[in-house]
Write an enzyme that holds these catalytic residues in place. Structure first.
Site, mmCIF file in Angstrom:
data_model
loop_
_atom_site.group_PDB
_atom_site.id
_atom_site.type_symbol
_atom_site.label_atom_id
_atom_site.label_comp_id
_atom_site.label_asym_id
_atom_site.label_seq_id
_atom_site.Cartn_x
_atom_site.Cartn_y
_atom_site.Cartn_z
ATOM 1 N N GLY A 1 -9.292 -5.966 -0.443
ATOM 2 C CA GLY A 1 -10.142 -4.809 -0.190
ATOM 3 C C GLY A 1 -10.316 -3.937 -1.416
ATOM 4 O O GLY A 1 -9.971 -4.314 -2.538
ATOM 5 N N HIS B 1 0.819 -1.217 0.000
ATOM 6 C CA HIS B 1 0.000 0.000 0.000
ATOM 7 C C HIS B 1 0.847 1.259 0.000
ATOM 8 O O HIS B 1 0.638 2.155 -0.806
ATOM 9 C CB HIS B 1 -0.942 0.005 1.211
ATOM 10 C CG HIS B 1 -1.857 1.177 1.220
ATOM 11 N ND1 HIS B 1 -1.475 2.410 1.726
ATOM 12 C CD2 HIS B 1 -3.122 1.322 0.780
ATOM 13 C CE1 HIS B 1 -2.472 3.264 1.578
ATOM 14 N NE2 HIS B 1 -3.493 2.622 1.013
ATOM 15 N N HIS C 1 -8.803 -1.278 -2.541
ATOM 16 C CA HIS C 1 -7.631 -0.942 -3.348
ATOM 17 C C HIS C 1 -7.304 -2.054 -4.341
ATOM 18 O O HIS C 1 -6.983 -1.778 -5.500
ATOM 19 C CB HIS C 1 -6.409 -0.688 -2.464
ATOM 20 C CG HIS C 1 -6.402 0.655 -1.810
ATOM 21 N ND1 HIS C 1 -6.636 1.829 -2.485
ATOM 22 C CD2 HIS C 1 -6.169 1.004 -0.524
ATOM 23 C CE1 HIS C 1 -6.544 2.846 -1.655
ATOM 24 N NE2 HIS C 1 -6.279 2.365 -0.447
#
Length: 120
Positions: free
Chosen positions: A73, A9, A75
């Site tokens: 998720g 991330h 993203h």
């Protein structure tokens, strides 16, 4: 030549990436015949495109992106496919693919259980 991108991330705190650097270093020691690069979704460098560029310039023709996320998720469901498709358009001769998030793998989940058990 095959290669791997470990995709995370990203975070504002530079220390957040330390485990990723260790992960890439472990990869290089244990699988020296397969190129590996880190890439981040946001707030850190390199980007996915920058990592693909680096590997392409190093002779890679097939790259597997491994999302080092705990789960699939938003993203990974929404942002990541757009980034991967953009890279594929910029590198049409490159074979790009991706795995599920590492947290979806039973062996990873078991490693976390084992880690917790050692803490008892």
């Amino acid at each position: 030549m095959k290669a791997v991108i470990l995709f995370g991330h990203g975070a504002r705190d530079a220390r957040w990436r330390e485990p990723f650097d260790r992960l890439a270093a472990l990869w290089r020691v244990q699988h020296s015949g397969v190129l590996v690069e880190l890439a981040f979704l946001e707030m850190m460098q390199p980007s996915l495109e920058e990592a693909v560029t680096t590997l392409s310039n190093s002779g890679a023709c097939e790259i597997v992106v491994v999302p080092v996320f705990f789960g699939q998720g938003g993203h990974l469901r929404n942002d990541f496919p757009v980034l991967l498709n953009s890279c594929q358009e910029k590198f049409p001769s490159m074979k790009l693919s991706a795995t599920l998030a590492v947290g979806e793998d039973e062996a990873v989940l078991q490693a976390i259980v084992d880690f917790g058990v050692k803490a008892l």
